[in-house]
Write a protein that holds these residues in place. Structure first.
Motif, PDB file in Angstrom:
ATOM      1  N   GLU A 118       0.826  -1.203   0.000  1.00 29.88           N
ATOM      2  CA  GLU A 118       0.000   0.000   0.000  1.00 29.88           C
ATOM      3  C   GLU A 118       0.861   1.253   0.000  1.00 29.88           C
ATOM      4  O   GLU A 118       1.853   1.337   0.726  1.00 29.88           O
ATOM      5  CB  GLU A 118      -0.913  -0.006   1.215  1.00 29.88           C
ATOM      6  CG  GLU A 118      -1.899   1.154   1.250  1.00 29.88           C
ATOM      7  CD  GLU A 118      -2.868   1.058   2.408  1.00 29.88           C
ATOM      8  OE1 GLU A 118      -3.671   1.999   2.578  1.00 29.88           O
ATOM      9  OE2 GLU A 118      -2.823   0.049   3.133  1.00 29.88           O
ATOM     10  N   THR A 119       0.467   2.236  -0.802  1.00 27.73           N
ATOM     11  CA  THR A 119       1.094   3.556  -0.775  1.00 27.73           C
ATOM     12  C   THR A 119       0.027   4.603  -0.487  1.00 27.73           C
ATOM     13  O   THR A 119      -1.134   4.444  -0.846  1.00 27.73           O
ATOM     14  CB  THR A 119       1.814   3.886  -2.090  1.00 27.73           C
ATOM     15  OG1 THR A 119       0.874   3.841  -3.173  1.00 27.73           O
ATOM     16  CG2 THR A 119       2.944   2.910  -2.360  1.00 27.73           C
ATOM     17  N   ILE A 141       9.134  -0.585  -6.801  1.00 29.00           N
ATOM     18  CA  ILE A 141       8.667   0.647  -7.441  1.00 29.00           C
ATOM     19  C   ILE A 141       7.565   1.273  -6.596  1.00 29.00           C
ATOM     20  O   ILE A 141       6.575   0.621  -6.263  1.00 29.00           O
ATOM     21  CB  ILE A 141       8.131   0.353  -8.853  1.00 29.00           C
ATOM     22  CG1 ILE A 141       9.225  -0.288  -9.718  1.00 29.00           C
ATOM     23  CG2 ILE A 141       7.616   1.628  -9.515  1.00 29.00           C
ATOM     24  CD1 ILE A 141       8.714  -0.824 -11.042  1.00 29.00           C
ATOM     25  N   ALA A 142       7.744   2.544  -6.241  1.00 29.52           N
ATOM     26  CA  ALA A 142       6.729   3.315  -5.532  1.00 29.52           C
ATOM     27  C   ALA A 142       6.722   4.717  -6.117  1.00 29.52           C
ATOM     28  O   ALA A 142       7.623   5.505  -5.836  1.00 29.52           O
ATOM     29  CB  ALA A 142       7.021   3.345  -4.031  1.00 29.52           C
ATOM     30  N   SER A 149       5.967   5.135   4.266  1.00 28.06           N
ATOM     31  CA  SER A 149       5.503   4.440   5.464  1.00 28.06           C
ATOM     32  C   SER A 149       6.445   3.292   5.811  1.00 28.06           C
ATOM     33  O   SER A 149       7.321   2.919   5.026  1.00 28.06           O
ATOM     34  CB  SER A 149       4.091   3.892   5.238  1.00 28.06           C
ATOM     35  OG  SER A 149       4.138   2.851   4.262  1.00 28.06           O
ATOM     36  N   ASP A 150       6.234   2.700   6.985  1.00 26.53           N
ATOM     37  CA  ASP A 150       7.026   1.536   7.371  1.00 26.53           C
ATOM     38  C   ASP A 150       6.816   0.392   6.379  1.00 26.53           C
ATOM     39  O   ASP A 150       7.753  -0.335   6.045  1.00 26.53           O
ATOM     40  CB  ASP A 150       6.648   1.075   8.783  1.00 26.53           C
ATOM     41  CG  ASP A 150       7.105   2.040   9.864  1.00 26.53           C
ATOM     42  OD1 ASP A 150       7.973   2.891   9.568  1.00 26.53           O
ATOM     43  OD2 ASP A 150       6.595   1.943  10.995  1.00 26.53           O
ATOM     44  N   GLU A 151       5.570   0.242   5.889  1.00 29.51           N
ATOM     45  CA  GLU A 151       5.286  -0.819   4.923  1.00 29.51           C
ATOM     46  C   GLU A 151       6.025  -0.575   3.614  1.00 29.51           C
ATOM     47  O   GLU A 151       6.608  -1.505   3.032  1.00 29.51           O
ATOM     48  CB  GLU A 151       3.786  -0.915   4.656  1.00 29.51           C
ATOM     49  CG  GLU A 151       3.422  -1.993   3.647  1.00 29.51           C
ATOM     50  CD  GLU A 151       1.942  -2.068   3.330  1.00 29.51           C
ATOM     51  OE1 GLU A 151       1.559  -2.928   2.509  1.00 29.51           O
ATOM     52  OE2 GLU A 151       1.172  -1.261   3.890  1.00 29.51           O
ATOM     53  N   ASN A 195      11.341  15.985  -2.795  1.00 26.58           N
ATOM     54  CA  ASN A 195      12.756  15.664  -2.998  1.00 26.58           C
ATOM     55  C   ASN A 195      13.438  15.307  -1.680  1.00 26.58           C
ATOM     56  O   ASN A 195      14.232  14.351  -1.610  1.00 26.58           O
ATOM     57  CB  ASN A 195      13.486  16.855  -3.621  1.00 26.58           C
ATOM     58  CG  ASN A 195      13.142  17.072  -5.076  1.00 26.58           C
ATOM     59  OD1 ASN A 195      12.510  16.242  -5.712  1.00 26.58           O
ATOM     60  ND2 ASN A 195      13.563  18.216  -5.609  1.00 26.58           N
ATOM     61  N   ASP A 196      13.147  16.074  -0.622  1.00 28.02           N
ATOM     62  CA  ASP A 196      13.802  15.834   0.668  1.00 28.02           C
ATOM     63  C   ASP A 196      13.437  14.458   1.219  1.00 28.02           C
ATOM     64  O   ASP A 196      14.310  13.725   1.709  1.00 28.02           O
ATOM     65  CB  ASP A 196      13.402  16.922   1.666  1.00 28.02           C
ATOM     66  CG  ASP A 196      13.988  18.285   1.327  1.00 28.02           C
ATOM     67  OD1 ASP A 196      14.996  18.330   0.590  1.00 28.02           O
ATOM     68  OD2 ASP A 196      13.439  19.299   1.801  1.00 28.02           O
ATOM     69  N   ASP A 197      12.159  14.107   1.165  1.00 27.60           N
ATOM     70  CA  ASP A 197      11.727  12.820   1.708  1.00 27.60           C
ATOM     71  C   ASP A 197      12.242  11.662   0.865  1.00 27.60           C
ATOM     72  O   ASP A 197      12.595  10.598   1.393  1.00 27.60           O
ATOM     73  CB  ASP A 197      10.206  12.777   1.805  1.00 27.60           C
ATOM     74  CG  ASP A 197       9.670  13.704   2.887  1.00 27.60           C
ATOM     75  OD1 ASP A 197      10.446  14.109   3.766  1.00 27.60           O
ATOM     76  OD2 ASP A 197       8.464  14.040   2.832  1.00 27.60           O
ATOM     77  N   CYS A 198      12.297  11.866  -0.438  1.00 25.36           N
ATOM     78  CA  CYS A 198      12.863  10.850  -1.319  1.00 25.36           C
ATOM     79  C   CYS A 198      14.338  10.637  -0.992  1.00 25.36           C
ATOM     80  O   CYS A 198      14.798   9.491  -0.868  1.00 25.36           O
ATOM     81  CB  CYS A 198      12.698  11.275  -2.776  1.00 25.36           C
ATOM     82  SG  CYS A 198      13.525  10.194  -3.964  1.00 25.36           S
TER      83      CYS A 198
END
Length: 263
Positions: A118-119, A141-142, A149-151, A195-198
């Motif tokens: 899940e995304t 791939i997301a 998320s943790d998942e 970008n930062d979270d990636c």
């Protein structure tokens, strides 16, 4: 040897490819049948060797090419049950399309082993995919998610290749022309990945052994490929990956095939 690339990537359309020994999977088909088949031809791949299409969610930039493509090449389509029901009820796939719910189990797709996860995106039931090739290589791939998320992280870990969204630069988004409600939607936990979270996620993945990354779904209005790459490289350098030859990093191209990652 296996290969990963994107045929096109961005708000105008998305499609990723995983290939091994001539057989391949597609993740999404958000541009025309003609553009997709021309891209496959340029890669030397025949639609007859396509084992299946994995659909992340129902938004047009991920499914707009499906209906026509499936009329000529009726391969199975995999996704979450709510997404598949939406595609069928809205005429986004032919009435006789083979639709297979992939949630909750590991699915064999032409010798590729596929797991969904899940995304967090504002769609019916968005999914990412972890694909293991017949030779045991792993691609995850997301491409549409508001946060990792943790998942999601668990499914990206220990992959040979990760295709991860790097949609927007926070400064560009907030200073840009979008109305406030749209800026809020993009930056929300059910929107897109910054970008930062990636970059932060890629550092964690690299620290656990992944070395091949593709930055996907880069916004035309709120980002640039150069900014997305710069963010990741800076974060990797700070984390101790001072030599960029220690990893492979590409920004997926909007209207053409991206460089192929061999793994």
């Amino acid at each position: 040897m296996a290969q990963f690339t994107t045929l096109y990537s961005g708000s105008s359309g998305n499609s990723a490819l995983v290939e091994e020994d001539g057989r391949f999977l597609l993740v999404d088909m958000g541009r025309s049948c003609r553009m997709t088949t021309n891209a496959l031809k340029a890669l030397g791949l025949a639609p007859e060797n396509l084992c299946g299409i994995l659909v992340t969610h129902e938004h047009s930039d991920h499914v707009s090419g499906l209906a026509i493509f499936l009329k000529y090449h009726p391969v199975p389509v995999y996704g979450s049950a709510p997404t598949l029901e939406y595609l069928l009820s809205h005429g986004l796939v032919p009435a006789d399309a083979v639709l297979i719910d992939i949630d909750g189990r590991t699915q064999d797709v032409g010798g590729f082993s596929v797991q969904s996860f899940e995304t967090s995106h504002d769609s019916v039931a968005c999914r990412g995919y972890r694909i293991t090739t017949p030779q045991g290589k792993v691609v995850s791939i997301a491409t549409d998610l508001g946060y990792v998320s943790d998942e999601v992280l668990a499914n990206l870990l220990l992959s040979d290749v990760v295709g991860l969204e790097s949609n927007y630069d926070r400064g560009m988004l907030m200073a840009g022309p979008y109305p406030y409600y749209l800026k809020t939607r993009i930056a929300s936990p059910n929107g897109h990945l910054s970008n930062d979270d990636c970059a932060a996620a890629i550092v964690m993945l690299a620290q656990n052994g992944c070395r091949n990354f593709s930055l996907c779904h880069i916004s035309k209005e709120n980002n640039t490929p150069e900014l997305a790459l710069e963010n990741v490289r800076a974060a990797m350098h700070e984390a101790g990956f001072a030599d960029s030859t220690q990893y492979t990093l590409y920004a997926a191209m909007r209207n053409e095939i991206s460089p192929v990652i061999d793994f």
